[in-house]
Write an enzyme that holds these catalytic residues in place. Structure first.
Site, PDB file in Angstrom:
ATOM      1  CG  ASP A 133     -14.511  15.493  73.306  1.00 56.18           C
ATOM      2  OD1 ASP A 133     -15.591  16.008  73.654  1.00 56.18           O
ATOM      3  OD2 ASP A 133     -14.385  14.279  73.086  1.00 56.18           O
TER       4      ASP A 133
ATOM      5  CG  ASP B 194     -27.740  14.383  65.391  1.00 59.42           C
ATOM      6  OD1 ASP B 194     -26.587  14.228  64.938  1.00 59.42           O
ATOM      7  OD2 ASP B 194     -28.445  15.367  65.090  1.00 59.42           O
TER       8      ASP B 194
END
Length: 200
Positions: free
Chosen positions: A157, A72
């Site tokens: 990202d 996670d």
């Protein structure tokens, strides 16, 4: 040994396979949830990354009998008191809408000055087998940019610039990201356990 990564994310599967290859771990075949019979997956309701990772790995092992890895992960932003945190994947309301999540985060940080835009990608990775349960954590510090850059990676990202780099995470090559990332750090901490399990 067949190792189940409790994910349908092909990029995560590729990442784990590349790390095992780079570390010279042979005799481990990584499969994903799409490669095993479907089973009920519990929702991610734990308040910590570690709790969610362990619950997913336990579910996968109990349903398939295969040694299982689950993770996670998310982004913890200093100016937001560590949020989105475990809510990263559904920060904008729906689950996994990367564009909406990123736009919301940038909107929330619009008036935050550059020196206060720090944060970290966090990953908890769990390994569950018949012999053991282990959970490890990896963190990757950096800062939130003002606009997305780069087409590699996924999630946040494009708006995360790692410490010591001018490029965002999405502008790094997969190999560069594996060497630096929160998930790469966490998965490498699991390698001794995977190696021992493969040799058992």
């Amino acid at each position: 040994m067949k190792l189940l990564l409790a994910s349908r994310n092909k990029k995560k599967l590729g990442e784990l396979r590349r790390i095992l290859l780079a570390e010279g771990l042979e005799g481990i075949e990584v499969v994903g949830l799409d490669d095993v019979p479907e089973f009920p997956e519990a929702p991610e309701t734990e308040p910590t990354f570690e709790g969610n990772a362990l619950a997913k790995a336990r579910d996968a092992f109990n349903a398939t009998g295969l040694p299982s890895v689950a993770d996670d992960s998310g982004i913890a932003v200093d100016a937001l008191n560590g949020m989105p945190g475990v809510l990263s994947a559904r920060w904008s309301g729906g689950h996994g809408d990367d564009l909406a999540n990123t736009e919301l985060l940038l909107g929330q940080l619009r008036d935050v000055p550059d020196e206060r835009r720090g944060g970290a990608f966090v990953c908890a990775a769990a390994f569950v087998s018949a012999d053991e349960e282990v959970v490890v954590r990896g963190e990757w510090r950096g800062a939130i940019t003002r606009e997305p850059r780069g087409g590699n990676g996924f999630g946040y990202d494009p708006v995360f610039r790692p410490e010591g780099h001018d490029a965002t995470s999405a502008e790094l090559s997969p190999e560069e990201k594996d060497a630096l990332s929160h998930r790469g750090r966490a998965l490498r901490r699991l390698l001794p356990h995977l190696r021992a399990s493969a040799q058992a």
